[in-house]
Design an enzyme around this catalytic site. Structure first.
Site, PDB file in Angstrom:
ATOM      1  N   PRO A 116      11.819  34.351 -70.072  1.00 24.25           N
ATOM      2  CA  PRO A 116      10.608  34.121 -70.861  1.00 24.25           C
ATOM      3  C   PRO A 116      10.526  32.650 -71.281  1.00 24.25           C
ATOM      4  O   PRO A 116      11.547  31.991 -71.464  1.00 24.25           O
ATOM      5  CB  PRO A 116      10.793  35.001 -72.098  1.00 24.25           C
ATOM      6  N   LYS A 117       9.314  32.147 -71.429  1.00 24.25           N
ATOM      7  CA  LYS A 117       9.092  30.807 -72.000  1.00 24.25           C
ATOM      8  C   LYS A 117       8.597  31.019 -73.421  1.00 24.25           C
ATOM      9  O   LYS A 117       7.543  31.598 -73.640  1.00 24.25           O
ATOM     10  CB  LYS A 117       8.074  30.017 -71.183  1.00 24.25           C
TER      11      LYS A 117
END
Length: 195
Positions: free
Chosen positions: A36-37
């Site tokens: 995930p960012k």
């Protein structure tokens, strides 16, 4: 004293963190890992015993603004290490970037107050140094395995970012968590050194 006077590690501040490039779709293929960012402040943690420095992606020190994060990493990380990650503020509805930005206040009394009212968390995703070893030349997957072995996530507000090799799971993250403080998906070649 400057940061360089306080810590003595095989990877020294400032470190310009690896940055992602935006693409229109999630790449697929062998040898890729997906994370995930997070919608937060990029932060490289330098820990040398009791000394902790939190550095931003723009070479600015973050330590004074996030004393609770510095205290957390003293508990959750080994005595000598350099860890790349993200500082975030977690709420019941997701990550709150506005609350995070408010933490950058010049008054020390306000910083202390906000550290209690809106405590920040640290999400780790890469290990650059451990003890006297510079790990930046190692493949990402090897650095990740070492990070998993040394990060103590038993402490509240210390997290290891999820990693998958399955692009369908990454696509699900992208779709399901949009709008909750999730900026997208980071794709990394698992054999890539830290550069």
């Amino acid at each position: 004293p400057t940061e360089e006077d306080r810590v003595d590690l095989p990877v020294m501040p400032p470190v310009r963190p690896m940055l992602a490039k935006s693409v229109s779709s999630i790449p697929r293929g062998p040898g890729l890992g997906y994370e995930p960012k997070w919608d937060g402040f990029r932060c490289v943690v330098f820990r040398d015993g009791d000394e902790v420095e939190l550095g931003s992606r723009n070479d600015r020190p973050l330590t004074r603004y996030f004393p609770e994060v510095a205290a957390l990493v003293r508990q959750a990380l080994p005595q000598r290490c350099v860890v790349d990650g993200e500082i975030v503020v977690v709420t019941d509805t997701g990550l709150d970037f506005d609350a995070l930005q408010l933490r950058l206040h010049p008054a020390a009394s306000r910083v202390r107050k906000l550290a209690v009212e809106t405590p920040a968390s640290f999400v780790a995703f890469d290990l650059l140094a451990l003890d006297d070893r510079d790990l930046t030349g190692l493949p990402f997957l090897e650095r990740r395995r070492l990070l998993e072995s040394i990060l103590d996530t038993a402490f509240a507000r210390i997290h290891l970012t999820p990693l998958t090799r399955d692009p369908d799971i990454a696509q699900d993250w992208f779709t399901r968590f949009e709008g909750a403080g999730f900026d997208g998906v980071v794709v990394k070649a698992t054999d890539l050194p830290y550069e």
